[in-house]
Write a protein that holds these residues in place. Structure first.
Motif, mmCIF file in Angstrom:
data_model
loop_
_atom_site.group_PDB
_atom_site.id
_atom_site.type_symbol
_atom_site.label_atom_id
_atom_site.label_comp_id
_atom_site.label_asym_id
_atom_site.label_seq_id
_atom_site.Cartn_x
_atom_site.Cartn_y
_atom_site.Cartn_z
ATOM 1 N N GLU A 112 0.817 -1.204 0.000
ATOM 2 C CA GLU A 112 0.000 0.000 0.000
ATOM 3 C C GLU A 112 0.857 1.263 0.000
ATOM 4 O O GLU A 112 0.562 2.239 -0.676
ATOM 5 C CB GLU A 112 -0.917 -0.016 1.230
ATOM 6 N N ALA A 113 1.945 1.256 0.776
ATOM 7 C CA ALA A 113 2.824 2.423 0.847
ATOM 8 C C ALA A 113 3.437 2.718 -0.520
ATOM 9 O O ALA A 113 3.577 3.873 -0.907
ATOM 10 C CB ALA A 113 3.923 2.200 1.877
ATOM 11 N N ASP A 114 3.761 1.661 -1.279
ATOM 12 C CA ASP A 114 4.337 1.853 -2.598
ATOM 13 C C ASP A 114 3.331 2.491 -3.550
ATOM 14 O O ASP A 114 3.695 3.265 -4.416
ATOM 15 C CB ASP A 114 4.790 0.517 -3.185
ATOM 16 N N MET A 115 2.059 2.162 -3.386
ATOM 17 C CA MET A 115 1.027 2.690 -4.253
ATOM 18 C C MET A 115 0.980 4.214 -4.149
ATOM 19 O O MET A 115 0.919 4.904 -5.157
ATOM 20 C CB MET A 115 -0.320 2.084 -3.881
ATOM 21 N N GLY A 116 1.037 4.753 -2.935
ATOM 22 C CA GLY A 116 1.022 6.194 -2.760
ATOM 23 C C GLY A 116 2.294 6.829 -3.279
ATOM 24 O O GLY A 116 2.277 7.881 -3.903
ATOM 25 N N GLU A 117 3.388 6.165 -3.038
ATOM 26 C CA GLU A 117 4.689 6.669 -3.465
ATOM 27 C C GLU A 117 4.812 6.692 -4.983
ATOM 28 O O GLU A 117 5.440 7.577 -5.553
ATOM 29 C CB GLU A 117 5.774 5.764 -2.862
ATOM 30 N N ILE A 128 2.018 5.076 -11.733
ATOM 31 C CA ILE A 128 1.040 4.037 -12.058
ATOM 32 C C ILE A 128 -0.089 4.625 -12.893
ATOM 33 O O ILE A 128 -0.523 4.037 -13.890
ATOM 34 C CB ILE A 128 0.512 3.367 -10.774
ATOM 35 N N PHE A 129 -0.550 5.812 -12.522
ATOM 36 C CA PHE A 129 -1.614 6.475 -13.282
ATOM 37 C C PHE A 129 -1.151 6.741 -14.714
ATOM 38 O O PHE A 129 -1.881 6.493 -15.670
ATOM 39 C CB PHE A 129 -2.044 7.781 -12.611
ATOM 40 N N ILE A 153 0.247 -4.505 -28.063
ATOM 41 C CA ILE A 153 1.198 -3.397 -28.155
ATOM 42 C C ILE A 153 1.033 -2.469 -26.963
ATOM 43 O O ILE A 153 2.012 -1.978 -26.410
ATOM 44 C CB ILE A 153 1.040 -2.639 -29.486
ATOM 45 N N SER A 154 -0.200 -2.225 -26.538
ATOM 46 C CA SER A 154 -0.408 -1.338 -25.381
ATOM 47 C C SER A 154 0.177 -1.970 -24.125
ATOM 48 O O SER A 154 0.736 -1.266 -23.278
ATOM 49 C CB SER A 154 -1.890 -1.020 -25.191
ATOM 50 N N LEU A 155 0.088 -3.283 -24.000
ATOM 51 C CA LEU A 155 0.687 -3.958 -22.851
ATOM 52 C C LEU A 155 2.210 -3.894 -22.906
ATOM 53 O O LEU A 155 2.871 -3.660 -21.895
ATOM 54 C CB LEU A 155 0.214 -5.412 -22.778
ATOM 55 N N MET A 156 2.772 -4.092 -24.109
ATOM 56 C CA MET A 156 4.226 -4.017 -24.247
ATOM 57 C C MET A 156 4.733 -2.604 -23.952
ATOM 58 O O MET A 156 5.740 -2.433 -23.268
ATOM 59 C CB MET A 156 4.662 -4.436 -25.648
ATOM 60 N N LEU A 157 4.016 -1.604 -24.454
ATOM 61 C CA LEU A 157 4.413 -0.225 -24.208
ATOM 62 C C LEU A 157 4.381 0.083 -22.715
ATOM 63 O O LEU A 157 5.298 0.705 -22.178
ATOM 64 C CB LEU A 157 3.493 0.733 -24.972
ATOM 65 N N THR A 158 3.357 -0.396 -22.039
ATOM 66 C CA THR A 158 3.259 -0.184 -20.597
ATOM 67 C C THR A 158 4.363 -0.935 -19.865
ATOM 68 O O THR A 158 4.954 -0.411 -18.917
ATOM 69 C CB THR A 158 1.876 -0.631 -20.084
ATOM 70 N N ALA A 159 4.668 -2.140 -20.319
ATOM 71 C CA ALA A 159 5.735 -2.924 -19.689
ATOM 72 C C ALA A 159 7.084 -2.235 -19.823
ATOM 73 O O ALA A 159 7.937 -2.344 -18.936
ATOM 74 C CB ALA A 159 5.794 -4.326 -20.303
ATOM 75 N N VAL A 160 7.288 -1.502 -20.909
ATOM 76 C CA VAL A 160 8.526 -0.743 -21.085
ATOM 77 C C VAL A 160 8.482 0.533 -20.250
ATOM 78 O O VAL A 160 9.468 0.921 -19.625
ATOM 79 C CB VAL A 160 8.747 -0.402 -22.579
ATOM 80 N N LEU A 161 7.324 1.176 -20.208
ATOM 81 C CA LEU A 161 7.181 2.455 -19.519
ATOM 82 C C LEU A 161 7.304 2.343 -18.001
ATOM 83 O O LEU A 161 7.934 3.180 -17.363
ATOM 84 C CB LEU A 161 5.834 3.083 -19.886
ATOM 85 N N VAL A 162 6.722 1.308 -17.422
ATOM 86 C CA VAL A 162 6.698 1.177 -15.958
ATOM 87 C C VAL A 162 8.098 1.191 -15.342
ATOM 88 O O VAL A 162 8.352 1.972 -14.420
ATOM 89 C CB VAL A 162 5.879 -0.066 -15.539
ATOM 90 N N LEU A 212 10.754 2.489 -16.585
ATOM 91 C CA LEU A 212 11.318 3.808 -16.838
ATOM 92 C C LEU A 212 10.797 4.847 -15.846
ATOM 93 O O LEU A 212 11.452 5.847 -15.583
ATOM 94 C CB LEU A 212 11.017 4.259 -18.267
ATOM 95 N N LEU A 213 9.605 4.579 -15.305
ATOM 96 C CA LEU A 213 9.015 5.485 -14.319
ATOM 97 C C LEU A 213 9.452 5.141 -12.900
ATOM 98 O O LEU A 213 8.989 5.734 -11.943
ATOM 99 C CB LEU A 213 7.480 5.451 -14.421
ATOM 100 N N GLY A 214 10.322 4.151 -12.772
ATOM 101 C CA GLY A 214 10.903 3.837 -11.470
ATOM 102 C C GLY A 214 10.148 2.810 -10.644
ATOM 103 O O GLY A 214 10.398 2.665 -9.462
ATOM 104 N N ILE A 215 9.220 2.094 -11.265
ATOM 105 C CA ILE A 215 8.525 1.034 -10.538
ATOM 106 C C ILE A 215 8.618 -0.251 -11.344
ATOM 107 O O ILE A 215 8.872 -0.234 -12.534
ATOM 108 C CB ILE A 215 7.035 1.386 -10.260
ATOM 109 N N GLY A 216 8.418 -1.350 -10.686
ATOM 110 C CA GLY A 216 8.453 -2.633 -11.380
ATOM 111 C C GLY A 216 9.854 -3.208 -11.467
ATOM 112 O O GLY A 216 10.774 -2.755 -10.788
ATOM 113 N N TYR A 217 9.986 -4.187 -12.302
ATOM 114 C CA TYR A 217 11.230 -4.927 -12.440
ATOM 115 C C TYR A 217 11.664 -4.893 -13.906
ATOM 116 O O TYR A 217 11.093 -5.601 -14.733
ATOM 117 C CB TYR A 217 11.036 -6.367 -11.979
ATOM 118 N N PRO A 218 12.676 -4.084 -14.243
ATOM 119 C CA PRO A 218 13.089 -3.954 -15.647
ATOM 120 C C PRO A 218 13.474 -5.275 -16.295
ATOM 121 O O PRO A 218 13.194 -5.498 -17.463
ATOM 122 C CB PRO A 218 14.291 -3.008 -15.593
#
Length: 160
Positions: A3-8, A13-14, A61-70, A72-78
């Motif tokens: 939950e703390a990560d969601m706010g951070e 994410i949006f 393609i939208s899923l792949m683009l999001t998988a690349v973007l996330v 880059l935005l500092g969340i997730g696992y590259p």
């Protein structure tokens, strides 16, 4: 995600969700307008056709683009994206009409699962069945079973 990560990471994410939605919507509208007819030459008579009329098969393609973007935005696992490249490549080739055989799609899934298991150093530790749990004590068996389970689950979701 905690939950703390969601706010951070709420803004990131949006942004990722918005980009995914906008990309999927653009693809759908372009498909309805006929702009993608030559790029995704699937017809109603195709074996895997589940829709009436021409439907662009580029939603991934939208899923792949999001998988690349996330990442880059500092969340997730590259490194997770790298693991998915064989599977995403087969899916994209299929989407643009390059009739990829089921054997190649399955091989891409197994390769992606193997890369993930080796990169994450994670395997199924136990299943609750004594004889199988005993075999899972052996690294090679645990790795092979884990690859099989991940690939099988991915294929099962693809069928739904």
């Amino acid at each position: 995600m905690k939950e703390a990560d969601m706010g951070e990471h709420g803004h990131a994410i949006f942004i990722a969700l918005f980009v995914s939605f906008a990309t999927a919507s653009t693809i759908a509208l372009a498909g309805r307008a006929g702009f993608l007819a030559n790029l995704t030459p699937h017809t109603e008579g195709d074996l895997q056709a589940q829709h009436v009329g021409m439907v662009p098969r580029l939603g991934g393609i939208s899923l792949m683009l999001t998988a690349v973007l996330v990442p880059l935005l500092g969340i997730g696992y590259p490194w997770l994206l790298v693991c998915a490249v064989p599977l995403l490549s087969m899916a994209l080739l299929e989407d643009v009409g390059r009739h990829v055989t089921p054997a190649y799609r399955l091989a891409g899934t197994f390769l992606a699962a193997a890369i993930f298991m080796l990169a994450s150093n994670e395997v199924i530790p136990r299943v609750g069945l004594g004889p199988i749990d005993a075999l899972l004590a052996y690294e090679a068996f645990a790795l092979l079973l884990s690859i099989f389970v991940v690939a099988a689950a991915t294929q099962a979701m693809n069928l739904i």
